[in-house]
Design a protein around this motif. Structure first.
Motif, mmCIF file in Angstrom:
data_model
loop_
_atom_site.group_PDB
_atom_site.id
_atom_site.type_symbol
_atom_site.label_atom_id
_atom_site.label_comp_id
_atom_site.label_asym_id
_atom_site.label_seq_id
_atom_site.Cartn_x
_atom_site.Cartn_y
_atom_site.Cartn_z
ATOM 1 N N ILE A 51 15.208 -11.308 -8.994
ATOM 2 C CA ILE A 51 14.916 -12.105 -7.803
ATOM 3 C C ILE A 51 15.913 -11.814 -6.692
ATOM 4 O O ILE A 51 15.677 -12.165 -5.537
ATOM 5 C CB ILE A 51 14.886 -13.618 -8.114
ATOM 6 C CG1 ILE A 51 16.243 -14.112 -8.614
ATOM 7 C CG2 ILE A 51 13.801 -13.943 -9.125
ATOM 8 C CD1 ILE A 51 16.309 -15.629 -8.750
ATOM 9 N N LEU A 52 17.035 -11.188 -7.036
ATOM 10 C CA LEU A 52 18.021 -10.754 -6.042
ATOM 11 C C LEU A 52 18.065 -9.236 -5.987
ATOM 12 O O LEU A 52 18.016 -8.564 -7.026
ATOM 13 C CB LEU A 52 19.418 -11.270 -6.393
ATOM 14 C CG LEU A 52 19.694 -12.772 -6.334
ATOM 15 C CD1 LEU A 52 21.144 -13.042 -6.739
ATOM 16 C CD2 LEU A 52 19.419 -13.344 -4.954
ATOM 17 N N ASN A 53 18.142 -8.696 -4.777
ATOM 18 C CA ASN A 53 18.463 -7.277 -4.559
ATOM 19 C C ASN A 53 17.533 -6.331 -5.327
ATOM 20 O O ASN A 53 17.969 -5.335 -5.897
ATOM 21 C CB ASN A 53 19.923 -7.013 -4.963
ATOM 22 C CG ASN A 53 20.885 -7.994 -4.322
ATOM 23 O OD1 ASN A 53 20.821 -8.250 -3.127
ATOM 24 N ND2 ASN A 53 21.773 -8.570 -5.126
ATOM 25 N N VAL A 57 8.870 -6.845 0.764
ATOM 26 C CA VAL A 57 9.346 -8.228 0.662
ATOM 27 C C VAL A 57 10.171 -8.572 1.893
ATOM 28 O O VAL A 57 11.017 -7.789 2.319
ATOM 29 C CB VAL A 57 10.198 -8.436 -0.611
ATOM 30 C CG1 VAL A 57 10.853 -9.812 -0.614
ATOM 31 C CG2 VAL A 57 9.342 -8.269 -1.857
ATOM 32 N N ASP A 58 9.925 -9.745 2.453
ATOM 33 C CA ASP A 58 10.738 -10.257 3.539
ATOM 34 C C ASP A 58 11.863 -11.068 2.908
ATOM 35 O O ASP A 58 11.723 -12.246 2.616
ATOM 36 C CB ASP A 58 9.891 -11.146 4.460
ATOM 37 C CG ASP A 58 10.668 -11.629 5.674
ATOM 38 O OD1 ASP A 58 11.770 -11.089 5.932
ATOM 39 O OD2 ASP A 58 10.196 -12.571 6.344
ATOM 40 N N TYR A 59 12.993 -10.413 2.676
ATOM 41 C CA TYR A 59 14.082 -11.039 1.935
ATOM 42 C C TYR A 59 14.764 -12.131 2.757
ATOM 43 O O TYR A 59 14.836 -12.063 3.981
ATOM 44 C CB TYR A 59 15.136 -10.005 1.521
ATOM 45 C CG TYR A 59 14.669 -9.058 0.452
ATOM 46 C CD1 TYR A 59 14.594 -9.463 -0.872
ATOM 47 C CD2 TYR A 59 14.292 -7.754 0.767
ATOM 48 C CE1 TYR A 59 14.168 -8.600 -1.865
ATOM 49 C CE2 TYR A 59 13.858 -6.881 -0.210
ATOM 50 C CZ TYR A 59 13.805 -7.305 -1.525
ATOM 51 O OH TYR A 59 13.368 -6.439 -2.489
ATOM 52 N N LEU A 69 17.511 -12.312 -1.358
ATOM 53 C CA LEU A 69 16.739 -13.179 -2.240
ATOM 54 C C LEU A 69 15.243 -13.032 -1.983
ATOM 55 O O LEU A 69 14.781 -13.146 -0.849
ATOM 56 C CB LEU A 69 17.155 -14.639 -2.035
ATOM 57 C CG LEU A 69 16.302 -15.699 -2.741
ATOM 58 C CD1 LEU A 69 16.412 -15.564 -4.262
ATOM 59 C CD2 LEU A 69 16.719 -17.099 -2.293
ATOM 60 N N ASP A 70 14.492 -12.819 -3.066
ATOM 61 C CA ASP A 70 13.029 -12.827 -3.024
ATOM 62 C C ASP A 70 12.589 -14.275 -3.236
ATOM 63 O O ASP A 70 12.384 -14.724 -4.360
ATOM 64 C CB ASP A 70 12.479 -11.911 -4.124
ATOM 65 C CG ASP A 70 10.966 -11.791 -4.098
ATOM 66 O OD1 ASP A 70 10.307 -12.633 -3.452
ATOM 67 O OD2 ASP A 70 10.436 -10.868 -4.762
#
Length: 388
Positions: A358-360, A366-368, A376-377
């Motif tokens: 879910i990180l990196n 994905v618009d993090y 972060l997703d």
């Protein structure tokens, strides 16, 4: 990073999306579905969390390290589980310029073991159950790229070394309760024709060999820690339930990677020509096959049968590689999580930060959200929190 004090914690939770208008800290999660489906009886808790790859590499310093704040974020987001897959050479002292030798497989290095201790206790101290797993064991690893001195499934010397490792871990954590720490014997049993070629054909370990190895390790552990919870992975790379082990005091661990064309889309270690694959859809047609929730339900039917027979089941690994289109991934994975949830089965995402995390994750679609300097997703996190 430390999160201390009432105001700091409120700021953290606000950023996490856990405080919204009209919802207090003591209210049920805005994402929770816990009241919507009654769970069948599963002997294992419905743990939810992540794998930590700190010691996944045979070289200790090359693991994907998770700092303490990662564990704190997991706990604050409502997760309660970490699995630590370990490559056994990472905690040995031997000549790394050549393949490991039989006489070196028990050269335990105390300083390296203490690094593993620190991660285990950081997790336990934050209320996370720890599942300690040998991802690479003496004589076997589902991954290729190195040479083992023998075969765990066929050679007594390898089995003796395997049991010696579990004897060491059992003694080391003898005073840690089973509610806090469980042992996951060996990752994803598999028989590959050429163990050094990732694309070499193979299949399930002969069940009589798996039974013999699992029973020997289980007996070794139970002599030291009779109450220790011990887990066996599904056969054939983790996905095949093993009812033949049901008479042993073992829980079992499935995988959330079905179908692999979704979970491992364009993964170079799975497909020889990954860039030639057509884009998948969920649900939808792919290479003449219709991909749907029904195939997920059919895949987990043998695992649900184990639950009904009184065998504890947990999904020790799941998720998808970052090449899977994000919306396809989320649609598919919600079906996976929902089927697991309906049957009282918890999950461990393959990693917290990295290509499955879910990180990196490095996904290009994905618009993090910036999360204390991490990417972060948020959509992925929100999906997981529905089932946390």
């Amino acid at each position: 990073m430390k999160i201390t004090g009432i105001q700091e914690r409120r700021d953290f939770l606000k950023k996490a999306g856990l405080i919204t208008a009209g919802i207090g800290l003591s209210s049920p999660s805005v994402f929770s579905i816990s009241d919507q489906h009654p769970n069948p009886v599963n002997k294992l808790p419905r743990w939810r969390g992540f794998n930590l790859l700190d010691f996944f590499s045979p070289e200790m310093e090359k693991g994907r390290k998770n700092p303490p704040e990662h564990l704190q974020w997991m706990a604050d987001w409502g997760f309660d589980f970490v699995r630590i897959p370990i490559s056994y050479p990472s905690y040995l002292n031997f000549d790394r310029s050549k393949p490991i030798l039989k006489e070196e497989v028990l050269n335990f290095d105390e300083k390296s073991l203490e690094q593993i201790d620190r991660l285990v206790f950081h997790a336990i101290n934050r209320g996370l159950h720890v599942s300690l797993n040998l991802h690479r064991a003496p004589g076997f690893c589902i991954n290729a790229g190195f040479i083992e001195p023998y075969n765990l499934w066929k050679d007594q010397e390898a089995l003796d070394a395997f049991c010696a490792h579990w004897e060491m871990w059992s003694k080391r954590y003898q005073n840690v309760g089973s509610d806090k720490l469980s042992f996951d014997l060996v990752n994803e049993p598999y028989m590959r024709q050429d163990p050094n070629d990732q694309h070499s054909p193979g299949g399930p370990v002969p069940v009589e060999d798996y039974y013999r190895v699992a029973k020997a390790a289980l007996n070794t552990i139970k002599k030291i820690s009779p109450e220790r919870l011990v887990i066996a992975n599904g056969n054939g790379g983790g996905g095949i339930a093993v009812p033949e082990l049901a008479d042993l005091d073992l829980a079992q661990s499935c995988r959330g990677y079905h179908p692999m064309i979704i979970s491992h889309y364009k993964a170079s270690w799975v497909y020889k020509e990954p860039d030639t694959l057509p884009q998948p859809a969920w649900p939808g047609e792919f290479n003449g096959q219709f991909l749907s929730r029904e195939m997920i339900e059919n895949h987990y039917a043998p695992w649900i049968d184990l639950v009904k027979k009184g065998v504890g089941v947990h999904c020790g690994e799941c998720g998808a590689y970052n090449k899977t289109p994000h919306q396809v991934f989320l649609s598919w994975f919600e079906d996976v999580l929902d089927v697991l949830y309906d049957n009282g089965i918890g999950f461990g995402i393959w990693e917290f930060s990295g290509t499955f995390g879910i990180l990196n994750s490095g996904r290009e679609d994905v618009d993090y959200e910036d999360w204390y300097g991490q990417k972060l997703d948020r959509k992925y996190l929100q999906l997981l929190m529905k089932y946390a």
